[in-house]
Design a protein around this motif. Structure first.
Motif, short mmCIF file in Angstrom:
data_model
loop_
_atom_site.label_atom_id
_atom_site.label_comp_id
_atom_site.label_asym_id
_atom_site.label_seq_id
_atom_site.Cartn_x
_atom_site.Cartn_y
_atom_site.Cartn_z
N ARG B 429 -11.75 -9.04 24.77
CA ARG B 429 -11.32 -8.31 23.57
C ARG B 429 -10.17 -9.07 22.94
N GLU B 430 -10.26 -9.29 21.63
CA GLU B 430 -9.12 -9.91 20.94
C GLU B 430 -8.97 -9.28 19.56
N VAL B 431 -7.74 -9.31 19.05
CA VAL B 431 -7.51 -8.81 17.70
C VAL B 431 -7.86 -9.93 16.73
N PHE B 432 -8.89 -9.69 15.93
CA PHE B 432 -9.37 -10.72 15.03
C PHE B 432 -8.53 -10.75 13.75
N ALA B 433 -8.20 -9.57 13.25
CA ALA B 433 -7.40 -9.51 12.01
C ALA B 433 -6.69 -8.18 11.94
N ARG B 434 -5.59 -8.19 11.21
CA ARG B 434 -4.88 -6.93 10.97
C ARG B 434 -4.96 -6.62 9.49
N ILE B 435 -5.70 -5.57 9.14
CA ILE B 435 -5.88 -5.24 7.73
C ILE B 435 -5.00 -4.06 7.33
N GLY B 436 -4.86 -3.12 8.26
CA GLY B 436 -4.16 -1.88 7.91
C GLY B 436 -5.17 -0.90 7.37
N GLY B 437 -4.74 0.32 7.10
CA GLY B 437 -5.65 1.33 6.57
C GLY B 437 -6.69 1.71 7.61
N ARG B 438 -7.85 2.07 7.14
CA ARG B 438 -8.89 2.54 8.04
C ARG B 438 -10.15 1.72 7.80
N PRO B 439 -10.37 0.65 8.57
CA PRO B 439 -11.57 -0.17 8.34
C PRO B 439 -12.82 0.66 8.56
N LEU B 440 -13.74 0.59 7.58
CA LEU B 440 -14.95 1.40 7.70
C LEU B 440 -16.16 0.45 7.79
N GLY B 441 -16.91 0.30 6.69
CA GLY B 441 -18.10 -0.53 6.78
C GLY B 441 -17.79 -2.02 6.79
N MET B 442 -18.65 -2.80 7.44
CA MET B 442 -18.42 -4.25 7.51
C MET B 442 -19.72 -5.00 7.20
N ALA B 443 -19.57 -6.20 6.66
CA ALA B 443 -20.73 -7.05 6.41
C ALA B 443 -20.25 -8.50 6.33
N PHE B 444 -21.15 -9.45 6.59
CA PHE B 444 -20.78 -10.87 6.43
C PHE B 444 -21.37 -11.38 5.13
N ASP B 445 -20.59 -12.23 4.43
CA ASP B 445 -21.17 -12.85 3.25
C ASP B 445 -21.76 -14.19 3.64
#
Lengths: 357, 667
Positions: B429-445
């Motif tokens: 397990r690793e922290v990939f990024a810190r965005i803040g807020g509440r991450p919801l949906g994800m997708a790759f471009d």
């Protein structure tokens, strides 16, 4: 032009009917001279068997259903209540409508009332100016709009078609002469006089003051120790007099420019214990209330103008102005009121008009 | 043949009209109208219109241009005095000296012009300086010496009035008879620009500027802040003394401006000039909605009040009522209006809450088949039977997961982190990024950037190196909407069915008001979700520090998590989610566990089912109701007096509405 001329003739005739005064038409202010030299005068001809009906129709056409609007300084005073009652009676008797707008001492509200009236186009306005300036431009605008204005007692810097009321310089002069008789040189008094003006910039105060000052200046024995404005408020007159009496315990007379206001000084003099020494003079037209003022000794002498008669004169002058059919600027009439002295036991009971009756 | 437009890949039947029909709502229009700040003074505004209409109807020639011009000329001077009063009221004070300053300025202007024969510009400057000077005295006393505004300005009122009377004694009569006149002076008093009275025009300009200053400028905000809370304003670093002082200077300046125009127009030195205007100005300002308590009000509202008072006084005098009655009637009408206004201010937001709804229509593509073996992604299957637990007890609130090309798993957490799990069994397990807020949906471009929708924030991207960048934090503002809906409130990725290019990423938005919480829920960020049970430990610390009861449970996956939280005394109230806790039996066990700790149990969602359960547990508290399924039920649950009425049918009493199900069906 013909209408104008016949109007003048009619006006002059009507003015002669008014008791105690003659026509005093001054054309000095008029923008155009109503009589062009050499113009033929075509008098109205109401002679013949139909003459009386023609005359009646002529009067009715000018008066019946027309509105006279009246803006006093405030209602609830004997003077304005008497005026209003008698004017309404007289106007109604001639088939005219009479409308009252009461600004209740608020000059700005009065100004709004006058402005609004111009928009409503009454046949004629009767105005009681709180001071010489505030309505001036509006009264000019009214007459330019063809609405003749009669000012009562309190004039404006803009002299309107007619003025009904005392000649105030004369009132001031007569008060002054009476004071000189009681307090002047050789009377053995201090000669000290306190003057209580009304609203300083009211026409009544300004002109009464001019006449009074001129008269008092004639006697070197008279010393005016105080000239203050009580703004028509009896309480303020009381306070001023109480202070003056402390500074000048030997005061001989106090004179106020309106009897209802001046009645306030009585308590101050009584409190100082100088009822015998200080004489109180005032001008006024408060009817029964003035009779009570002199009977009770609150005021030594009132120089009175008969206010019910003034009200009748207003409607008579209005009748003349309206029947003339001429523009307001054609007239500058002064209808000065007759003056009567009132003192305890000596006055014409006709002056005691009771407006509550 | 089907007609319509394509939206987000779906066909919208019936096109624009149908969408408008479904999306436009009278209730919504009214509730958005009610929510507007400029709706606060709507009662005085309507009263103003009604009065003007009434007097225009009953008074001949009232609505004529000449009458309107003349009245507005007289209104303007009062307008300045009301403005002077309003500015001070908004700052939390009161200026009773406005009427005296008005009279003083009137006399000063007349004296400078008629007696000293000064040119008009000098008269203007001199008069305004006199007013500002009096304001400065008030300001120094109130701002710097902390004198009470009421008493201070009362004293100024009396002293200044006496000064005016003394000066009048000497100058009034010559002034009243004085005839100095210049073009500039008459223009000041009676001039017109494009038919508008000069003083009204200046009133409009000054009012507009004042409105702008109060609502859009730093000094204006300082002033309003001061009125709202002097203490808070001081703590925020506002120069309280200076701002207060300047407020009174402004007030003096405005009142003097009124006096200047009055002087130029009427040249009247009457002793009643400005007498009682402070009361009229106060009445007008309060009537217009400027709060006596400070901090609330605008110039425009004060002007509305001023028009009402002006028109009323004017109208009453016109009706020929006795003067004393006029004052009484004026007082009564004002009292009534203020009463209605208070009710309005109190109930506006309540009404708003009651009627607010935001309907929408979304046309869905035909539903996919869900039958076992039908071959669609939605086909019923048991492929998860052999599933692998990833990140158990290491993640809190993973709303979405996604795999990259190297088969690494990404998920968001409630704390605003993006976690990455890698290794053969995703054990790393690793922290990939810190965005803040509440991450919801994800997708790759296409470039391998991770696109993340963050609740309450917007759409963000994360490069393969873990750098966060903003894609957008707003949507388009829709036409025909009063509210600015461009700001994101609750965002999620709408297209996840295939890897989207960034341009194809759509963002939808839901209204947070639809959620109606019944207990204050404290959303808590745990101390890193790695070490076992840390979120509960974090909750426990917060619960210990708070006086507000803390309710937990909607994200307990299984009884073990609940048990840990209760052991740590992390909450005062529980609300297990029937699905996450493990179904009907687990919910009943959870309730039993809660009763051992004497904790009240509320439900989370699925009220059609939990309502039944709440009747058989030991410590029932509240039933949470969210009508998510009502649209497809034959008879949605009924509620009476705040209680759910249990259906008496077999099972849980629910029956699907086949027609509705067919309508929303996905192929």
């Amino acid at each position: 032009m013909n209408t104008l001329l016949s109007a003048r003739a009619l006006c002059a005739a009507a003015m002669l009917l008014l008791a105690g005064c003659g026509p005093a038409i001054d054309y000095g202010n008029t923008p155009t001279a109503p009589v062009a030299s050499g113009a033929a005068i075509q008098p109205l001809d109401f002679s013949g068997p139909e003459g009386s009906s023609k005359l009646r129709e002529h009067a009715e056409a000018a008066l019946t259903g027309k509105t006279i609007a009246w803006v006093p300084q405030a209602m609830g005073l004997p003077l304005t209540e008497i005026w209003t009652r008698v004017m309404r009676e007289e106007a109604t008797a001639r088939g005219m409508k009479f409308e009252l707008r009461d600004p209740n001492w608020n000059a700005t509200a009065g100004l709004q009332a006058v402005s609004s009236l111009i928009g409503e186009r009454p046949a004629l306005m009767v105005i009681h100016n709180p001071n010489v300036q505030i309505y001036a431009s509006e009264l000019k605008r009214a007459e330019e709009a063809g609405i003749p204005v009669i000012t009562v007692n309190m004039v404006s810097n803009y002299k309107t078609a007619a003025y009904v009321g005392p000649e105030w310089q004369q009132v001031g002069r007569m008060l002054g002469e009476e004071i000189i008789r009681q307090c002047g040189s050789g009377t053995g008094t201090s000669g000290k006089v306190s003057i209580i003006q009304g609203e300083l910039t009211s026409g009544v105060s300004i002109e009464q003051m001019q006449g009074l000052s001129a008269a008092l200046a004639a006697d070197k024995g008279i010393q005016v120790v105080s000239t203050q404005a009580a703004n028509w408020d009896a309480t303020k007159a009381h306070d001023i007099t109480a202070t003056v009496l402390q500074q000048h315990p030997d005061l001989c007379a106090t004179v106020g420019f309106w009897s209802t206001m001046t009645a306030g000084v009585h308590e101050a003099i009584k409190a100082a214990g100088k009822l015998e020494q200080v004489k109180v003079y005032a001008s006024g037209g408060e009817g029964k209330v003035d009779c009570q003022h002199v009977d009770s000794g609150q005021i030594t002498k009132v120089l009175s103008y008969n206010s019910p008669d003034q009200a009748k004169a207003v409607i008579q002058v209005a009748s003349v102005l309206l029947q003339s059919g001429a523009p307001p600027q054609a007239f500058r009439i002064a209808n000065y009121s007759t003056l009567h002295w009132m003192e305890k036991g000596h006055y014409d009971p006709a002056l005691c008009y009771d407006w509550l009756r | 043949m089907k007609t319509g437009v394509r939206y987000n890949g779906a066909l919208l039947h019936g096109g624009l009209l149908r969408r408008l029909y479904h999306r436009w709502s009278l209730k919504l229009f009214f509730s958005e109208l009610l929510a507007k700040r400029w709706m606060e003074p709507v009662i005085p505004f309507l009263l103003m219109l009604a009065l003007i209409a009434y007097f225009a109807a009953v008074t001949p020639h009232y609505a004529s241009i000449a009458n309107a011009t003349q009245l507005s000329r007289q209104f303007a001077e009062m307008g300045f005095v009301v403005m002077a009063m309003a500015v001070v009221l908004i700052s939390g004070g009161i200026d009773l000296s406005v009427g005296s300053v008005f009279a003083f300025a009137n006399l000063t202007a007349l004296a400078l012009f008629h007696i000293f024969h000064l040119p008009v510009p000098v008269v203007i400057v001199g008069t305004l300086a006199a007013g500002a000077g009096v304001g400065l005295i008030n300001g120094l006393l109130i701002g710097y010496l902390k004198a009470r505004p009421f008493l201070t300005t009362l004293v100024t009122l009396i002293i200044l009035r006496a000064v005016v009377d003394l000066l009048a004694q000497r100058y009034a009569v010559p002034l009243a008879m004085g005839g100095n006149l210049t073009l500039a002076w008459s223009f000041l008093g009676n001039g017109r620009i494009y038919g508008i009275p000069s003083n009204l025009l200046v009133l409009g300009l000054v009012g507009g500027l004042g409105h702008f200053m109060l609502s859009r400028s730093r000094p204006g905000w300082h002033l309003t802040a001061l009125g709202s809370s002097r203490k808070a304003a001081r703590h925020a670093g506002i120069a309280v003394e200076r701002t207060l002082c300047l407020t009174y200077v402004t007030s003096g300046l405005l009142a003097a401006l009124g006096g200047l125009f009055y002087a130029a127009r009427l040249s009247s030195t009457g002793s009643d000039t400005g007498v009682g205007w402070e009361v009229n100005a106060l009445t007008a300002a309060v009537l217009g909605g400027v709060s006596l308590a400070g901090g609330r009000g605008t110039i425009a509202r004060a002007m509305i009040g001023a028009v009402i008072v002006f028109v009323l006084v004017n109208g009453m005098v016109r009706t020929g009522l006795p003067g004393a009655l006029t004052s009484t009637a004026l007082g009564a009408i004002l009292l009534l209006a203020v009463g209605i206004d208070v009710k309005w201010a109190k109930n506006r937001l309540k009404t708003l809450q009651k009627i607010y709804l935001n309907p929408t229509v979304v046309e869905l593509p035909p539903p996919p088949a869900t039958a076992r073996g039908s071959g669609t992604p939605y086909a019923e299957n048991d492929r998860l039977r052999e599933s692998l637990e990833i990140g158990l007890d290491q993640v809190e609130g993973p709303e979405d997961v996604i795999l990259d090309r190297e088969d690494r798993l990404y998920c968001g957490t409630r704390d605003g982190l993006i976690l990455r799990f890698s290794g053969p069994r995703f054990e790393q397990r690793e922290v990939f990024a810190r965005i803040g807020g509440r991450p919801l949906g994800m997708a790759f471009d296409a470039d391998g950037n991770l696109i993340v929708c963050v609740g309450g924030m917007g759409l963000y991207g994360v490069t393969p190196a873990g750098e966060v960048y903003t894609l957008t934090d707003q949507t388009n503002r829709s036409w025909f909407k009063l509210n600015d809906d461009a700001r994101l409130r609750h965002a999620f990725l709408a297209t996840l069915s295939r890897p989207p290019a960034a341009a194809e990423t759509a963002v939808a938005e839901f209204d947070a008001r639809q959620v109606d919480d019944f207990v204050i829920r404290v959303r808590i960020v745990g101390e890193g979700s790695g070490a076992g049970g840390a979120p509960a430990a974090g909750h426990a610390r917060v619960a210990a520090a708070l006086r507000t009861p803390v309710q937990l449970g909607e994200n307990w996956f299984g009884l073990r998590e609940m048990g840990r939280a209760l052991d740590l005394a992390a909450c005062d109230l529980v609300m297990p989610d029937i699905m996450k806790i493990g179904g009907v039996s687990a919910f009943r066990e959870a309730a039993a566990l809660a009763s051992l700790h004497s904790l009240p149990v509320s439900s989370h969602l699925f009220h059609e089912v939990t309502a039944h359960l709440m009747t058989v547990i030991q410590t029932p508290h509240y039933l949470e109701v969210m009508e998510l399924a009502a649209a497809v039920l034959q008879t949605p649950m009924r509620f009476e007096d705040g209680h759910a009425v249990l259906p008496s049918g077999p099972g849980n009493g629910l029956a699907w509405d086949p027609a509705a199900v067919a309508r929303y069906r996905l192929n």
